[in-house]
Scaffold this active site. Structure first.
Site, mmCIF file in Angstrom:
data_model
loop_
_atom_site.group_PDB
_atom_site.id
_atom_site.type_symbol
_atom_site.label_atom_id
_atom_site.label_comp_id
_atom_site.label_asym_id
_atom_site.label_seq_id
_atom_site.Cartn_x
_atom_site.Cartn_y
_atom_site.Cartn_z
ATOM 1 N N ASN A 175 -10.521 -2.660 -6.204
ATOM 2 C CA ASN A 175 -9.674 -1.734 -6.973
ATOM 3 C C ASN A 175 -10.255 -1.370 -8.347
ATOM 4 O O ASN A 175 -9.823 -0.406 -8.974
ATOM 5 C CB ASN A 175 -8.256 -2.307 -7.172
ATOM 6 C CG ASN A 175 -7.414 -2.282 -5.901
ATOM 7 O OD1 ASN A 175 -6.545 -3.125 -5.712
ATOM 8 N ND2 ASN A 175 -7.655 -1.309 -5.025
ATOM 9 N N ASP A 202 0.841 -1.194 0.000
ATOM 10 C CA ASP A 202 0.000 0.000 0.000
ATOM 11 C C ASP A 202 0.880 1.249 0.000
ATOM 12 O O ASP A 202 1.948 1.250 0.615
ATOM 13 C CB ASP A 202 -0.900 -0.035 1.255
ATOM 14 C CG ASP A 202 -2.111 0.873 1.135
ATOM 15 O OD1 ASP A 202 -2.286 1.501 0.067
ATOM 16 O OD2 ASP A 202 -2.863 0.962 2.114
HETATM 17 C C1 FPP Z 1 -1.018 0.064 -3.618
HETATM 18 O O1 FPP Z 1 -0.877 1.443 -3.586
HETATM 19 C C2 FPP Z 1 -1.002 -0.481 -4.991
HETATM 20 C C3 FPP Z 1 -1.874 -1.386 -5.515
HETATM 21 C C4 FPP Z 1 -2.977 -1.919 -4.717
HETATM 22 C C5 FPP Z 1 -1.837 -1.891 -6.919
HETATM 23 C C6 FPP Z 1 -0.536 -1.917 -7.683
HETATM 24 C C7 FPP Z 1 0.507 -2.883 -7.275
HETATM 25 C C8 FPP Z 1 1.637 -3.031 -8.000
HETATM 26 C C9 FPP Z 1 1.836 -2.230 -9.253
HETATM 27 C C10 FPP Z 1 2.657 -4.005 -7.613
HETATM 28 C C11 FPP Z 1 2.290 -5.371 -8.207
HETATM 29 C C12 FPP Z 1 3.379 -5.961 -8.959
HETATM 30 C C13 FPP Z 1 3.437 -7.255 -9.400
HETATM 31 C C14 FPP Z 1 4.608 -7.704 -10.177
HETATM 32 C C15 FPP Z 1 2.375 -8.231 -9.123
HETATM 33 P P1 FPP Z 1 -2.126 2.454 -3.668
HETATM 34 O O2 FPP Z 1 -2.416 2.744 -5.092
HETATM 35 O O3 FPP Z 1 -3.259 1.900 -2.892
HETATM 36 O O4 FPP Z 1 -1.492 3.717 -2.971
HETATM 37 P P2 FPP Z 1 -2.228 4.872 -2.117
HETATM 38 O O5 FPP Z 1 -2.892 4.184 -0.964
HETATM 39 O O6 FPP Z 1 -1.093 5.744 -1.704
HETATM 40 O O7 FPP Z 1 -3.198 5.552 -3.048
#
Ligand code: FPP
Length: 248
Positions: free
Chosen positions: A74, A26
């Site tokens: 998401n 996160d």
């Molecule tokens: C979390 O930060 C991110 C996610 C839930 C989705 C993206 C994850 C990746 C790109 C890594 C996965 C990689 C692989 C190879 C499987 P957020 O967007 O929730 O951040 P925030 O809370 O600051 O908005």
């Protein structure tokens, strides 16, 4: 990068290593904002952080690492961000496949995969077809995609209900093991350690059944900044926990 061979380059010395670590990644968006960049910039660096954590976990002797890459919730993000995340993950799976396979790390995917974009489903199919001989298998990397615990538990209940209805299972024969065997993590030990980054203190519909007795580790570090040192700190903290499972 994960070493493309089968020996452990610099195994960290840890007294007690969890067999299974689950991670809620996160803070990519906030990390990007702090850098004055768009959210996708954060997700790109989030993929880099995954590399470091996978390598550190494998070196430490973790057998299963389960990462929450995309939840069923998401989809509610702007289409541009969802599309960006999907293509980043599809690319990362393919670009890391040979290195991971060479290092004895296999990828498995948990979640409602049939509703993912076709290109991501194709990457998943290719990654799951990679073969690692049993004696070379070092770690399983479970990537949770379009996953939520309530989806998983609902599906398990439907499958169990079908078995009861067709007479192959009696209601009184349903045990905790029956439920576990119908989850996406069937056959794997429950995680001993859950890590969540970015200061949020929630489980967010992740592995709710499997986390019943898991040690929880929360850190303020945003996911793209969570590297080897932070992973080792989490593993060391796990080593200091006393696990009692409700006993004294
Ligand atoms: C979390 O930060 C991110 C996610 C839930 C989705 C993206 C994850 C990746 C790109 C890594 C996965 C990689 C692989 C190879 C499987 P957020 O967007 O929730 O951040 P925030 O809370 O600051 O908005």
């Amino acid at each position: 990068m994960v070493q493309n061979d089968n020996h452990i380059p610099s195994a960290p010395t840890l007294d007690k290593v969890p067999q299974h670590v689950a991670v809620i990644m996160d803070g990519n968006g906030r990390w990007a904002k702090d850098q004055g960049e768009e959210r996708l910039y954060g997700h790109r660096h989030g993929v880099e952080a995954v590399r470091g954590v996978v390598q550190t976990a494998a070196e430490a002797g973790v057998r299963y690492l389960t990462i929450y890459a995309f939840s069923t919730e998401n989809w509610g993000r702007p289409a541009e961000e969802v599309d960006g995340i999907m293509s980043l993950i599809a690319q990362a799976i393919l670009s890391e496949l040979d290195t991971l396979t060479g290092a004895g790390i296999r990828m498995r995917f948990i979640g409602d995969l049939a509703s993912l974009p076709a290109s991501l489903q194709e990457s998943i199919r290719i990654a799951e077809a990679a073969v690692i001989p049993a004696e070379k298998l070092r770690m399983t990397l479970n990537i949770a995609l379009n996953y939520s615990s309530r989806w998983e538990l609902t599906r398990a209940m439907q499958q169990i209900a079908v078995a009861v209805k067709d007479g192959s299972l009696r209601p009184e024969e349903i045990t905790q093991e029956t439920v576990s065997n119908h989850l996406a993590t069937a056959g794997m030990p429950d995680p001993e350690l859950l890590i969540r980054t970015s200061g949020e203190l929630r489980l967010s519909n992740f592995l709710l059944w499997q986390l019943s007795y898991t040690e929880l580790y929360f850190t303020d570090t945003l996911w793209p900044a969570f590297g080897r040192d932070q992973m080792l700190a989490a593993l060391r903290e796990y080593g200091r926990r006393k696990r009692r499972f409700g006993r004294l």
